[in-house]
Design a protein around this motif. Structure first.
Motif, mmCIF file in Angstrom:
data_model
loop_
_atom_site.group_PDB
_atom_site.id
_atom_site.type_symbol
_atom_site.label_atom_id
_atom_site.label_comp_id
_atom_site.label_asym_id
_atom_site.label_seq_id
_atom_site.Cartn_x
_atom_site.Cartn_y
_atom_site.Cartn_z
ATOM 1 N N SER A 90 -31.794 -50.138 14.979
ATOM 2 C CA SER A 90 -32.821 -50.647 14.070
ATOM 3 C C SER A 90 -34.155 -50.824 14.799
ATOM 4 N N ILE A 91 -34.092 -51.398 15.980
ATOM 5 C CA ILE A 91 -35.306 -51.583 16.790
ATOM 6 C C ILE A 91 -35.956 -50.229 17.068
ATOM 7 N N ASN A 117 -35.586 -47.344 15.525
ATOM 8 C CA ASN A 117 -36.111 -46.714 14.306
ATOM 9 C C ASN A 117 -37.473 -47.291 13.924
ATOM 10 N N ILE A 118 -37.637 -48.595 14.078
ATOM 11 C CA ILE A 118 -38.923 -49.234 13.775
ATOM 12 C C ILE A 118 -39.986 -48.778 14.775
ATOM 13 N N GLU A 119 -39.642 -48.797 16.048
ATOM 14 C CA GLU A 119 -40.624 -48.446 17.074
ATOM 15 C C GLU A 119 -41.005 -46.967 17.058
ATOM 16 N N LYS A 129 -41.086 -45.039 14.401
ATOM 17 C CA LYS A 129 -41.631 -44.655 13.101
ATOM 18 C C LYS A 129 -43.049 -44.086 13.256
ATOM 19 N N GLU A 130 -43.795 -44.618 14.220
ATOM 20 C CA GLU A 130 -45.166 -44.130 14.444
ATOM 21 C C GLU A 130 -45.202 -42.663 14.860
ATOM 22 N N THR A 169 -37.374 -40.860 12.212
ATOM 23 C CA THR A 169 -36.683 -41.855 11.406
ATOM 24 C C THR A 169 -35.179 -41.672 11.513
ATOM 25 N N ARG A 170 -34.451 -42.693 11.114
ATOM 26 C CA ARG A 170 -33.004 -42.676 10.968
ATOM 27 C C ARG A 170 -32.256 -42.022 12.133
#
Length: 150
Positions: free
Chosen positions: A17-18, A20-22, A24-25, A29-30
């Motif tokens: 999860s961390i 995927n968030i980081e 994203k820029e 994804t996923r």
């Protein structure tokens, strides 16, 4: 016993999860970062080997690879000896962000192992590798359409 697998699962989901968030820029994804870093580490890998390495089915790997290719992170090339075989390579764009993925992985590992001695870390990796090998047998068995006996 079930607590061990729950803990492993919670750790894996939190770190995924961390990441995927980081990432994203970068339009990753996923879990696509997992595929990209393995491709960067193993340029010319074939899709089936990559799927086995990450422990996903071929359909899941195919979707992630198509997205990475569409976004310009990787490219497929025909094998020189067998044109039916497609080898996967990182593009310059993919290579450019792989150090960021590696740094994130190293940071996450440092955080996860914080407070453990070198001996404890070595023991943990050895035990986890044994657990993975135990599970791989069932994974291969079920992947071929078989059902486990409980």
């Amino acid at each position: 016993m079930a607590e061990i697998l729950r803990e492993i699962g919670m750790i894996a989901r939190a770190l995924d999860s961390i990441a995927n968030i980081e990432f994203k820029e970068y339009d990753l994804t996923r879990g696509q970062y997992l595929y990209l870093i393995r491709i960067c580490e193993n340029p010319g890998i074939i899709q089936e080997k990559l799927a086995d390495m990450i422990k996903v089915d071929r359909t899941t790997a195919s979707r992630a690879i198509k997205k990475l290719e569409a976004n310009g992170f990787i490219e497929k090339r025909a094998d020189a000896a067998n044109r039916k075989i497609k080898r996967i390579f990182p593009t310059e764009k993919g290579k450019a962000i792989s150090p960021n993925i590696s740094r994130e992985n190293e940071h996450s590992e440092r955080v996860a192992l914080q407070g453990l001695s070198e001996d404890e870390s070595a023991l943990l990796i050895g035990l986890l590798q044994r657990v993975r090998k135990n599970v791989e047998g069932d994974w291969e068995y079920v992947k071929k359409g078989n059902k486990r006996n409980y």
